[in-house]
Motif scaffolding. Structure first.
Motif, PDB file in Angstrom:
ATOM      1  N   GLN A   6      -5.584  -8.532   0.612  1.00 58.60           N
ATOM      2  CA  GLN A   6      -6.356  -7.531   1.351  1.00 58.60           C
ATOM      3  C   GLN A   6      -5.501  -6.296   1.643  1.00 58.60           C
ATOM      4  OE1 GLN A   6      -9.585  -7.724   1.867  1.00 58.60           O
ATOM      5  NE2 GLN A   6      -9.570  -5.690   2.735  1.00 58.60           N
ATOM      6  N   THR A  55      -6.685   3.381  -0.276  1.00 59.11           N
ATOM      7  CA  THR A  55      -6.210   4.541   0.483  1.00 59.11           C
ATOM      8  C   THR A  55      -5.570   5.570  -0.433  1.00 59.11           C
ATOM      9  OG1 THR A  55      -5.815   3.136   2.404  1.00 59.11           O
ATOM     10  CG2 THR A  55      -4.724   5.275   2.383  1.00 59.11           C
ATOM     11  N   LYS A  93      -5.170  -4.326  -1.586  1.00 57.43           N
ATOM     12  CA  LYS A  93      -6.433  -3.637  -1.874  1.00 57.43           C
ATOM     13  C   LYS A  93      -6.565  -2.397  -0.981  1.00 57.43           C
ATOM     14  CE  LYS A  93      -9.203  -7.643  -3.195  1.00 57.43           C
ATOM     15  NZ  LYS A  93     -10.357  -8.477  -2.796  1.00 57.43           N
ATOM     16  N   SER A  94      -6.238  -2.548   0.276  1.00 54.02           N
ATOM     17  CA  SER A  94      -6.341  -1.426   1.213  1.00 54.02           C
ATOM     18  C   SER A  94      -5.404  -0.286   0.823  1.00 54.02           C
ATOM     19  CB  SER A  94      -6.025  -1.885   2.630  1.00 54.02           C
ATOM     20  OG  SER A  94      -6.949  -2.851   3.049  1.00 54.02           O
TER      21      SER A  94
END
Length: 71
Positions: free
Chosen positions: A18, A26, A21-22
């Motif tokens: 996660q 971004t 992915k973030s």
């Protein structure tokens, strides 16, 4: 591994995924924002039209022609 260790390990892996992915999303969003800002800025800046009457460059006036005749 015990079931408890597997569960903790699995949860850690999911949180890492996660996070990655973030970070990726971004970075992609930042690139899109930078690209649209550049496009908008380029659209706002328009070249000014030259007005030939207000040029401050070389002009051959009668005074200049008289000087050239003395050479």
């Amino acid at each position: 591994m015990s079931e408890q260790n597997k569960a903790i390990h699995n949860e850690t892996d999911q949180s890492r995924r996660q996070l990655l992915k973030s970070i990726g999303l971004t970075a992609a969003a930042g690139a899109v924002a930078a690209g649209t800002t550049t496009v908008a800025k380029a659209a706002v800046e328009t070249p000014e039209q030259k007005n030939e009457n207000n040029s401050t460059g070389y002009r051959e006036t009668q005074h200049v022609r008289d000087y050239y005749e003395t050479l």
